[in-house]
Design an enzyme around this catalytic site. Structure first.
Site, PDB file in Angstrom:
ATOM      1  CB  VAL A 292      -0.958  -0.009   1.210  1.00 41.21           C
ATOM      2  CG1 VAL A 292      -1.721   1.315   1.309  1.00 41.21           C
ATOM      3  CG2 VAL A 292      -1.927  -1.160   1.097  1.00 41.21           C
ATOM      4  CB  ALA A 293       3.963   2.120   1.847  1.00 39.37           C
ATOM      5  CD  GLU A 297      -2.748   4.166  -1.226  1.00 34.76           C
ATOM      6  OE1 GLU A 297      -2.838   4.835  -0.193  1.00 34.76           O
ATOM      7  OE2 GLU A 297      -1.690   3.642  -1.610  1.00 34.76           O
ATOM      8  CG  ASP A 339      -9.016  11.547 -47.000  1.00 34.41           C
ATOM      9  OD1 ASP A 339      -8.303  11.191 -47.940  1.00 34.41           O
ATOM     10  OD2 ASP A 339     -10.235  11.754 -47.102  1.00 34.41           O
ATOM     11  CG  ASP A 638     -14.358  11.272 -45.209  1.00 31.57           C
ATOM     12  OD1 ASP A 638     -13.339  10.850 -45.781  1.00 31.57           O
ATOM     13  OD2 ASP A 638     -15.112  12.122 -45.728  1.00 31.57           O
ATOM     14  CG  ASP A 642      -9.449   7.972 -45.168  1.00 29.14           C
ATOM     15  OD1 ASP A 642      -8.517   8.075 -45.975  1.00 29.14           O
ATOM     16  OD2 ASP A 642     -10.443   8.711 -45.186  1.00 29.14           O
ATOM     17  CG  ASN A 704       3.128   6.382  -2.305  1.00 25.68           C
ATOM     18  OD1 ASN A 704       2.493   7.343  -1.908  1.00 25.68           O
ATOM     19  ND2 ASN A 704       2.540   5.306  -2.814  1.00 25.68           N
ATOM     20  CD  GLU A 707       2.483   6.357   2.569  1.00 22.60           C
ATOM     21  OE1 GLU A 707       2.148   5.159   2.761  1.00 22.60           O
ATOM     22  OE2 GLU A 707       1.808   7.156   1.910  1.00 22.60           O
TER      23      GLU A 707
END
Length: 712
Positions: A292-293, A297, A339, A638, A642, A704, A707
């Site tokens: 988690v550290a 998250e 195009d 279009d 293409d 982090n 941490e």
């Protein structure tokens, strides 16, 4: 049948075991069982479940799910309420749900865009005309086509009268192509196979009969669809970076956990002599805490939320994004391959210059909307000017109509351009035609290259108007209208007219001349001794907003490239007008590109800004060459032609209004307003989103790291 365009009608009918009167109903049923329905295979639609599962494929999400499971297991073992696991899972669930909802909405919107009525077609069965669903057409069927019909299969023409077909969706050719019964050389490219009509194209003028030579996935349109399906979707830059980041963080978690676990287990074994359950739980708790550290998250939720906001904002600006990570990819785009027809240009022929009474006039406005004016030194009351406008309206089969707030042309776009020009000059085509109805006509044909109609014209009596190619009309003229009078067409005046024609052509204008003649009695040949009135020069004009968008692209370091099936001269003129082509740039045709090997082409690809007369496979090659140089490529378009390149590009952009179904299937984003400028706005928004994600990531990772240091 590969070479139907080069074979005679009899040879094609014999090879298909058919006849000019078509197949019998029984034979048609047998062939339907053999060849299947005349339909294109489309990629399997993404189900809601698949979209949901795709949200959990990120390594970051997977690591967080693993941490959730471990945290939950520890909580159960220690008989505690699983607060941590619920919080982590809630974050994962929120991010994945948001991503799923946004992508699901986009897919459903695309389904709505594809809802088109299944076309029907008139065929001959045992010599009797029958209207059947297009999906039931089989090879050997003889179909009947006329102006306004959509061609439903690849066919060899067996009979035609002034047949013209708009093939822009398939080849990129902006003007209708005149068709013929006579075979053409086998080596000619697709746009020059005038003895064929192809699925997906539209008849704009005349009528004809043709025998079906290919249906479904065996048509040229089907081959392109097959190419599109065969191209694998690549990771976006964001998906690639998130995967790499997840991999690094995952290895970091495993490495640190392994070291700490080894130290704790070794300590237990040395001091206690055995591995205690408390130690195992402590290792699992530490692994969860470390996971988690290490893993930011909040990052999946922030990234997903930011991209979802981006998708919503882009949708407000008429850009419908199909895949959420494509929002970020837009911010990384460095090359836009576009195009020309219908994307950079309006796809609507427009008269830009008129030569009348010996003077050249400029015509403002673009497209079919009759808004604009004529500028130049001219007399709107002069006989020559009035007759030129009347000839443009009366010697013409097209109609200008207003539909749902927009103006459309019913009939040939070139003829439509003449009507719009006359409307801008104050002549109402409906009123003019009511006052001077057509008495007789000699229709246009590809051999004659001219059209003549006869009308009662008030004080002029019975009058014949002619329009056609400038050289052809001049051959039939003996006089010329100048300065309010009629003068003999001298060699000097003829040379002056041809010089104006050449000047217009150098500006990539398509020119039509108009002439007239008063008819006394019943002349044997009405198409002689005509009076030359003037020339109208027209072009498919660039979108004004696209010109501004090109300037923005260059200012922010994005290189715009024009790719078209049109002729080189036309493409170059439009590219210069839009600012895509600069002095020193290169232009290449499809034929010239074929002569270059891949290494040779890759050396010069960064200097080529205009490609003309190219095929779908050429477009694919261009996109791949840019990607090999490490560029992030967007391809807009279009037409069906293409689609392969649109799918191969990092960002494929299809047009929502004029875009074909195959191209929409291949795209990452759809422009709902068919406006090239919209993609530039989307790129600007994409860059803003990309910068925000980078800022979030730096901030979260820095937190982090602290941490991890504290935990370790």
């Amino acid at each position: 049948m590969r070479d139907a365009h080069a074979r005679s009608v009899d040879e094609v009918l014999e090879a298909l075991e058919s006849s000019p009167s078509g197949l019998s109903d029984e034979e048609a049923r047998r062939r339907l069982e053999k060849y299947g329905y005349n339909e294109l295979a489309v990629e399997k639609r993404v189900s809601a479940l698949s979209l949901w599962i795709n949200q959990f494929r990120s390594p970051l999400i997977l690591i967080l799910l693993a941490a959730t499971a471990i945290s939950y297991a520890v909580s159960i073992i220690e008989n505690e309420f699983p607060v941590d696991s619920i919080l982590i899972f809630a974050i994962v669930l929120a991010a994945s749900t948001l991503g799923f909802v946004q992508e699901y909405r986009a897919e459903r919107a695309i389904e709505a865009l594809r809802k088109l009525l299944t076309p029907s077609i008139t065929v001959l069965r045992s010599g009797v005309e029958k209207v059947i669903p297009a999906r039931e057409v089989v090879p050997g069927d003889v179909i009947l086509v006329e102006a306004g019909d959509r061609v439903v299969a690849d066919c060899r023409i067996i009979e035609c009268r002034n047949l013209q077909v708009n093939e822009a969706a398939l080849t990129g050719e902006s003007t209708p192509v005149e068709k013929q019964v006579e075979p053409v050389p086998s080596e000619v490219s697709l746009p020059d196979r005038r003895s064929m009509i192809y699925a997906g194209t539209v008849v704009t003028y005349g009528k004809g009969r043709a025998v079906v030579v290919a249906t479904g996935m065996r048509t040229e349109l089907g081959k392109i669809a097959k190419e599109v399906i065969g191209i694998e979707v690549e990771e976006t830059p964001l998906e690639r970076r998130m995967r790499e980041l997840g991999g690094v963080l995952g290895k970091l978690v495993i490495g640190i956990c392994a070291l700490i676990a080894a130290a704790l287990i070794l300590e237990d074994l040395l001091i206690v002599g055995k591995l205690a359950l408390e130690t195992a739980v402590e290792v699992m708790l530490f692994a969860t805490a470390l996971a988690v550290a290490v893993i930011p998250e909040a990052l999946p939720a922030i990234v997903t939320g930011t991209l979802a906001i981006g998708m919503r904002e882009m949708a407000k600006r008429n850009a419908l994004v199909r895949r959420m990570p494509a929002v970020e990819t837009l911010g990384c785009v460095t090359v836009i391959c576009s195009d020309k027809t219908g994307t950079l240009t309006r796809g609507e022929m427009t008269v830009k210059k008129i030569y009348v009474d010996g003077r050249v006039l400029e015509v403002t406005g673009s497209g079919y909307e009759p808004r604009g004016e004529l500028r130049g030194n001219y007399d709107p009351e002069s006989e020559g000017f009035k007759l030129t406008m009347l000839g443009a309206i009366l010697c013409n089969d097209a109609r200008l109509v207003e539909s749902d707030g927009s103006w459309v042309i019913e009939g040939d776009p070139t003829e439509g351009a003449l009507i719009v020009a006359a409307e801008k000059a104050g002549f109402r085509h409906g009123e003019v035609r009511r006052r001077h109805p057509r008495i007789d006509e000699i229709p246009f044909s590809s051999e004659r290259k001219r059209m003549t109609t006869i009308h009662e014209l008030g004080g002029y009596g019975r009058v014949a108007f002619m329009k056609g190619a400038v050289e052809i009309v001049l051959e039939r003229c003996r006089y010329v209208q100048v300065d309010g009078g009629v003068a003999e067409l001298t060699p000097e005046l003829r040379e002056e007219i041809l010089k104006v024609n050449e000047e217009f052509a150098r500006e990539a204008l398509r020119n039509l001349a108009i002439a007239y003649r008063r008819l006394a009695g019943s002349p044997d040949d009405v198409e002689k001794d005509m009076v030359f009135l003037g020339i109208m020069g027209m072009i498919d004009p660039p979108r004004e907003e696209a010109i501004e968008a090109i300037k923005v692209c260059k200012r922010v370091g994005i290189k715009p490239i024009m790719i078209t099936g049109d002729h080189k001269l036309t493409a170059l003129a439009i590219a210069k007008q839009m600012g895509i082509y600069s002095e020193g740039d290169l232009t290449l045709t499809g034929e010239e590109l074929d002569r270059l090997s891949d290494p040779e082409f890759e050396k010069i690809v960064d200097r080529v800004t205009v490609y003309a007369r190219v095929s779908p496979m050429h477009k694919l090659r261009i996109v791949r060459a840019w990607k090999k140089r490490g560029e992030v490529v967007a391809m807009t378009g279009d037409g069906v032609n293409d689609a392969p390149a649109v799918k191969q590009a990092d960002i494929g952009v299809a047009m929502g209004i004029t875009g074909t179904e195959v191209t929409k299937e291949a795209s990452d984003m759809i422009l709902l307003d068919d406006n090239f400028a919209t993609i530039v706005k989307a790129i600007e928004l994409g860059r803003w989103i990309y910068d925000n994600i980078k800022k979030y990531l730096v901030y979260l990772l820095s937190c982090n790291i602290v941490e991890i240091a504290v935990l370790s």
